[in-house]
Design a protein around this motif. Structure first.
Motif, PDB file in Angstrom:
ATOM      1  N   GLN A 118       0.831  -1.205   0.000  1.00  0.00           N
ATOM      2  CA  GLN A 118       0.000   0.000   0.000  1.00  0.00           C
ATOM      3  C   GLN A 118       0.863   1.251   0.000  1.00  0.00           C
ATOM      4  O   GLN A 118       0.548   2.237  -0.681  1.00  0.00           O
ATOM      5  CB  GLN A 118      -0.927  -0.011   1.209  1.00  0.00           C
ATOM      6  N   ILE A 119       1.954   1.216   0.749  1.00  0.00           N
ATOM      7  CA  ILE A 119       2.842   2.373   0.793  1.00  0.00           C
ATOM      8  C   ILE A 119       3.461   2.625  -0.573  1.00  0.00           C
ATOM      9  O   ILE A 119       3.489   3.760  -1.065  1.00  0.00           O
ATOM     10  CB  ILE A 119       3.934   2.174   1.856  1.00  0.00           C
ATOM     11  N   ILE A 120       3.982   1.568  -1.199  1.00  0.00           N
ATOM     12  CA  ILE A 120       4.638   1.719  -2.496  1.00  0.00           C
ATOM     13  C   ILE A 120       3.663   2.265  -3.535  1.00  0.00           C
ATOM     14  O   ILE A 120       4.004   3.150  -4.328  1.00  0.00           O
ATOM     15  CB  ILE A 120       5.227   0.375  -2.952  1.00  0.00           C
ATOM     16  N   ALA A 121       2.438   1.733  -3.526  1.00  0.00           N
ATOM     17  CA  ALA A 121       1.452   2.186  -4.504  1.00  0.00           C
ATOM     18  C   ALA A 121       1.027   3.623  -4.258  1.00  0.00           C
ATOM     19  O   ALA A 121       0.849   4.404  -5.202  1.00  0.00           O
ATOM     20  CB  ALA A 121       0.235   1.265  -4.472  1.00  0.00           C
ATOM     21  N   THR A 122       0.879   4.003  -2.995  1.00  0.00           N
ATOM     22  CA  THR A 122       0.362   5.326  -2.668  1.00  0.00           C
ATOM     23  C   THR A 122       1.461   6.369  -2.553  1.00  0.00           C
ATOM     24  O   THR A 122       1.171   7.574  -2.575  1.00  0.00           O
ATOM     25  CB  THR A 122      -0.429   5.264  -1.348  1.00  0.00           C
ATOM     26  N   ALA A 123       2.708   5.936  -2.440  1.00  0.00           N
ATOM     27  CA  ALA A 123       3.815   6.900  -2.348  1.00  0.00           C
ATOM     28  C   ALA A 123       3.965   7.716  -3.621  1.00  0.00           C
ATOM     29  O   ALA A 123       4.686   8.723  -3.622  1.00  0.00           O
ATOM     30  CB  ALA A 123       5.123   6.167  -2.043  1.00  0.00           C
TER      31      ALA A 123
END
Length: 247
Positions: free
Chosen positions: A156-161
């Motif tokens: 989720q972090i990688i996608a939303t970063a």
């Protein structure tokens, strides 16, 4: 199809792989921001989740908190903190930490709760202290589920970063926003492909890690259960035969 061909041509262009704002630089920024967010969120969520799972207290507030934070719109939170803190990485980091806490918290308390209570009672009966039970019993047995929560949060972090580029000139999202502004759709799609590939690679690494952290004794037990699976029941085919009553 022409758009995808243009995107792959953009990815293959050597000019995009060197100099300021190149793909390696943006990739490094994306990984750095993601790692910082994950560490901060893990420091907050994992101890709380472990305590909830070990003691059984506060489970309902933890579930409510996880659900409430999941419902927050990340872009709205990012905009809110951006207007307060201004341009820079502070607002994206805070927004992403809020996004990462729910899966980390849920994975931690679910992992500790998954341990059989009889195993914990046996450890107490052997004289183990609570910290020893947490470190030597609950954590090893629940670690695969905990790692699963970390895996979910990381993806989720990688996608939303990518939204970090909305306020700060950082990460792979810069290609997406820059392409949107200049209508360079090949750059937009190329940046999106890079984020997807990065997420897939990280997901594969975490999938491998989940297998490796399973205790050897648990793996051996599962292997024995698979080898000695239940015998298949035999089903009679056709009409039953009644002995002694044949005409």
């Amino acid at each position: 199809m022409n758009l995808f061909a243009d995107a792959f041509a953009w990815l293959a262009d050597p000019a995009n792989w060197s100099g300021a704002g190149s793909i390696p630089q943006r990739l490094g920024e994306h990984l750095w921001v993601s790692a910082v967010v994950l560490v901060i969120a893990a420091v907050i969520a994992l101890p709380v989740g472990a305590w909830v799972g070990h003691t059984g207290r506060g489970r309902e507030p933890a579930v409510m908190l996880s659900g409430g934070l999941r419902a927050l719109p990340t872009l709205g939170v990012l905009t809110l903190f951006g207007t307060w803190l201004g341009i820079g990485l502070q607002a994206p980091v805070i927004a992403l930490v809020i996004l990462a806490i729910p899966p980390l918290l849920a994975g931690a308390y679910a992992g500790f709760e998954s341990v059989d209570r009889r195993t914990i009672d046996a450890a107490r009966a052997m004289g183990m202290r609570e910290l020893q039970i947490v470190g030597k019993v609950e954590l090893p047995l629940g670690l695969p589920i905990v790692v699963g929560g970390i895996r979910s949060a990381t993806l989720q972090i990688i996608a939303t970063a990518t939204l970090a580029a909305y306020i700060a000139d950082e990460g792979l999202g810069r290609f997406i926003f820059s392409g949107l502004k200049t209508r360079d759709y090949a750059e937009m799609l190329g940046g999106s492909i890079l984020v997807i590939l990065l997420a897939l690679v990280v997901d594969g690494l975490f999938a491998l890690a989940q297998r490796l952290v399973v205790p050897a004794g648990v793996r051996a037990t599962r292997a024995r259960e698979l080898r000695s699976g239940p015998a298949r029941s035999r089903t009679a085919v056709g009409q039953p035969i009644t002995e002694g009553n044949q005409q």
